[in-house]
Scaffold this active site. Structure first.
Site, PDB file in Angstrom:
ATOM      1  N   PRO A 144      75.125  28.048  46.139  1.00 48.01           N
ATOM      2  CA  PRO A 144      75.847  28.014  47.299  1.00 48.01           C
ATOM      3  C   PRO A 144      75.762  29.150  48.300  1.00 48.01           C
ATOM      4  O   PRO A 144      74.914  30.098  48.188  1.00 48.01           O
ATOM      5  CB  PRO A 144      77.189  28.344  46.411  1.00 48.01           C
ATOM      6  CG  PRO A 144      76.624  29.203  45.336  1.00 48.01           C
ATOM      7  CD  PRO A 144      75.569  28.641  44.926  1.00 48.01           C
ATOM      8  N   PHE A 175      76.007  32.499  50.166  1.00 49.05           N
ATOM      9  CA  PHE A 175      76.012  33.933  49.682  1.00 49.05           C
ATOM     10  C   PHE A 175      75.582  34.128  48.232  1.00 49.05           C
ATOM     11  O   PHE A 175      76.061  35.024  47.764  1.00 49.05           O
ATOM     12  CB  PHE A 175      77.407  34.750  49.910  1.00 49.05           C
ATOM     13  CG  PHE A 175      78.068  34.623  51.263  1.00 49.05           C
ATOM     14  CD1 PHE A 175      77.465  35.757  52.376  1.00 49.05           C
ATOM     15  CD2 PHE A 175      78.733  33.537  51.999  1.00 49.05           C
ATOM     16  CE1 PHE A 175      77.766  35.416  53.475  1.00 49.05           C
ATOM     17  CE2 PHE A 175      79.299  33.694  53.203  1.00 49.05           C
ATOM     18  CZ  PHE A 175      78.914  34.460  54.042  1.00 49.05           C
ATOM     19  N   SER A 176      74.610  33.199  47.720  1.00 51.64           N
ATOM     20  CA  SER A 176      74.194  33.503  46.509  1.00 51.64           C
ATOM     21  C   SER A 176      72.824  34.171  46.391  1.00 51.64           C
ATOM     22  O   SER A 176      72.277  34.438  45.430  1.00 51.64           O
ATOM     23  CB  SER A 176      74.193  32.072  45.737  1.00 51.64           C
ATOM     24  OG  SER A 176      73.209  31.414  46.353  1.00 51.64           O
ATOM     25  N   LYS A 187      70.079  32.863  48.214  1.00 53.45           N
ATOM     26  CA  LYS A 187      68.851  31.798  48.282  1.00 53.45           C
ATOM     27  C   LYS A 187      67.832  32.661  49.425  1.00 53.45           C
ATOM     28  O   LYS A 187      66.781  32.413  49.069  1.00 53.45           O
ATOM     29  CB  LYS A 187      69.284  30.685  48.797  1.00 53.45           C
ATOM     30  CG  LYS A 187      70.387  30.054  48.011  1.00 53.45           C
ATOM     31  CD  LYS A 187      70.764  28.605  48.323  1.00 53.45           C
ATOM     32  CE  LYS A 187      71.575  28.680  49.584  1.00 53.45           C
ATOM     33  NZ  LYS A 187      72.795  29.596  49.730  1.00 53.45           N
ATOM     34  N   THR A 238      71.423  30.550  64.425  1.00 54.86           N
ATOM     35  CA  THR A 238      71.312  31.848  65.146  1.00 54.86           C
ATOM     36  C   THR A 238      72.235  33.210  65.043  1.00 54.86           C
ATOM     37  O   THR A 238      72.423  33.852  65.882  1.00 54.86           O
ATOM     38  CB  THR A 238      71.381  31.437  66.728  1.00 54.86           C
ATOM     39  OG1 THR A 238      72.661  30.847  67.000  1.00 54.86           O
ATOM     40  CG2 THR A 238      70.414  30.429  67.321  1.00 54.86           C
ATOM     41  N   ARG A 239      72.814  33.129  63.679  1.00 60.23           N
ATOM     42  CA  ARG A 239      73.617  33.872  63.180  1.00 60.23           C
ATOM     43  C   ARG A 239      72.857  35.319  63.370  1.00 60.23           C
ATOM     44  O   ARG A 239      73.896  36.323  64.021  1.00 60.23           O
ATOM     45  CB  ARG A 239      74.153  33.741  61.919  1.00 60.23           C
ATOM     46  CG  ARG A 239      74.965  32.648  61.675  1.00 60.23           C
ATOM     47  CD  ARG A 239      75.133  32.320  60.158  1.00 60.23           C
ATOM     48  NE  ARG A 239      73.727  32.087  59.711  1.00 60.23           N
ATOM     49  CZ  ARG A 239      73.426  31.883  58.288  1.00 60.23           C
ATOM     50  NH1 ARG A 239      74.604  32.081  57.693  1.00 60.23           N
ATOM     51  NH2 ARG A 239      72.525  31.684  58.030  1.00 60.23           N
ATOM     52  N   GLU A 289      67.369  27.040  54.853  1.00 53.08           N
ATOM     53  CA  GLU A 289      68.351  25.934  55.247  1.00 53.08           C
ATOM     54  C   GLU A 289      67.789  24.583  55.122  1.00 53.08           C
ATOM     55  O   GLU A 289      68.229  23.890  56.220  1.00 53.08           O
ATOM     56  CB  GLU A 289      68.797  26.168  56.383  1.00 53.08           C
ATOM     57  CG  GLU A 289      69.439  27.751  56.624  1.00 53.08           C
ATOM     58  CD  GLU A 289      70.832  28.061  55.890  1.00 53.08           C
ATOM     59  OE1 GLU A 289      71.366  26.961  55.116  1.00 53.08           O
ATOM     60  OE2 GLU A 289      71.347  29.159  55.937  1.00 53.08           O
ATOM     61  N   VAL A 349      77.419  15.677  46.673  1.00 51.19           N
ATOM     62  CA  VAL A 349      75.916  15.907  46.424  1.00 51.19           C
ATOM     63  C   VAL A 349      75.749  17.217  45.920  1.00 51.19           C
ATOM     64  O   VAL A 349      74.550  17.952  46.088  1.00 51.19           O
ATOM     65  CB  VAL A 349      75.003  15.461  47.450  1.00 51.19           C
ATOM     66  CG1 VAL A 349      73.828  15.146  46.934  1.00 51.19           C
ATOM     67  CG2 VAL A 349      75.740  14.503  48.427  1.00 51.19           C
ATOM     68  N   GLY A 361      73.215  22.739  38.217  1.00 47.38           N
ATOM     69  CA  GLY A 361      72.159  23.922  37.525  1.00 47.38           C
ATOM     70  C   GLY A 361      72.581  24.078  36.190  1.00 47.38           C
ATOM     71  O   GLY A 361      73.641  24.190  35.799  1.00 47.38           O
TER      72      GLY A 361
END
Length: 182
Positions: free
Chosen positions: A29, A31-32, A34, A61-62, A101, A135, A139
């Site tokens: 998810p 903020f995990s 990745k 573009t954050r 992403e 979808v 895990g």
């Protein structure tokens, strides 16, 4: 975050016509961690003298338009794209391809399979479901969970700040005790 890997590849055979690449998938998810895990893996491959292509979604573009960035501002230079197919020629120059992403790329499956079939190591970091929880990937024990302080304290046995302060003081005394024992 769920981590899925295909069998290891002999790095000395990465560019031979009969070599097999691999696809590594990092699911989780928001903020995990990745992107942090993606950057960690790419740095390890770079240390091992692999050439790495890093691809980020162009509309993300954050933090930066020219770098892959984590929420705590770890960065690596990256190429922007909205479709991966246009990077096939560029990808031939690299042995490892990192994609952040991945859920935003409509051609992610075809691109990753094509690159792996050409002997490339493809690492994809992507969400494990939509904001509507559709979808969602199921895990196992390796699926990383996001950390939200509000939710943590809501389900934590610590319900107020006085309990938290008490626990912090208790942990400090345990650490001090352990240091004095050494």
């Amino acid at each position: 975050m769920l981590v899925v890997s295909a069998p290891e590849v002999n790095p000395w055979r990465l560019h031979s016509s009969n070599s097999r690449g691999q696809i590594q998938i990092i699911f989780g998810p928001m903020f995990s961690g990745k992107t942090t895990e993606l950057i960690r893996r790419l740095k390890r491959y770079e240390v091992a003298n692999h050439s790495c292509l890093i691809i980020k979604y162009a509309n993300d573009t954050r933090y930066s338009t020219e770098q892959l960035s984590t929420h705590d501002h770890q960065t690596l230079p990256a190429i922007q794209a909205t479709e991966l197919g246009c990077l096939k020629d560029e990808s031939e120059k690299y042995s490892v391809i990192g994609i952040d992403e991945g859920q935003f790329f409509s051609d992610i499956v075809e691109f990753a399979e094509d690159m792996a079939n050409n002997g490339k190591i493809v690492i994809v970091a992507a969400l494990d479901g939509t904001y509507q929880r559709q979808v969602e990937i199921i895990g196992g024990p390796e699926k990383y969970k996001s950390v939200c302080r509000t939710c943590y304290f809501r389900i934590s046995p610590v319900k107020d700040s006085t309990q938290l302060l008490h626990l912090v003081e208790k942990e400090k005394s345990v650490v001090v005790h352990q240091l004095n024992m050494n």
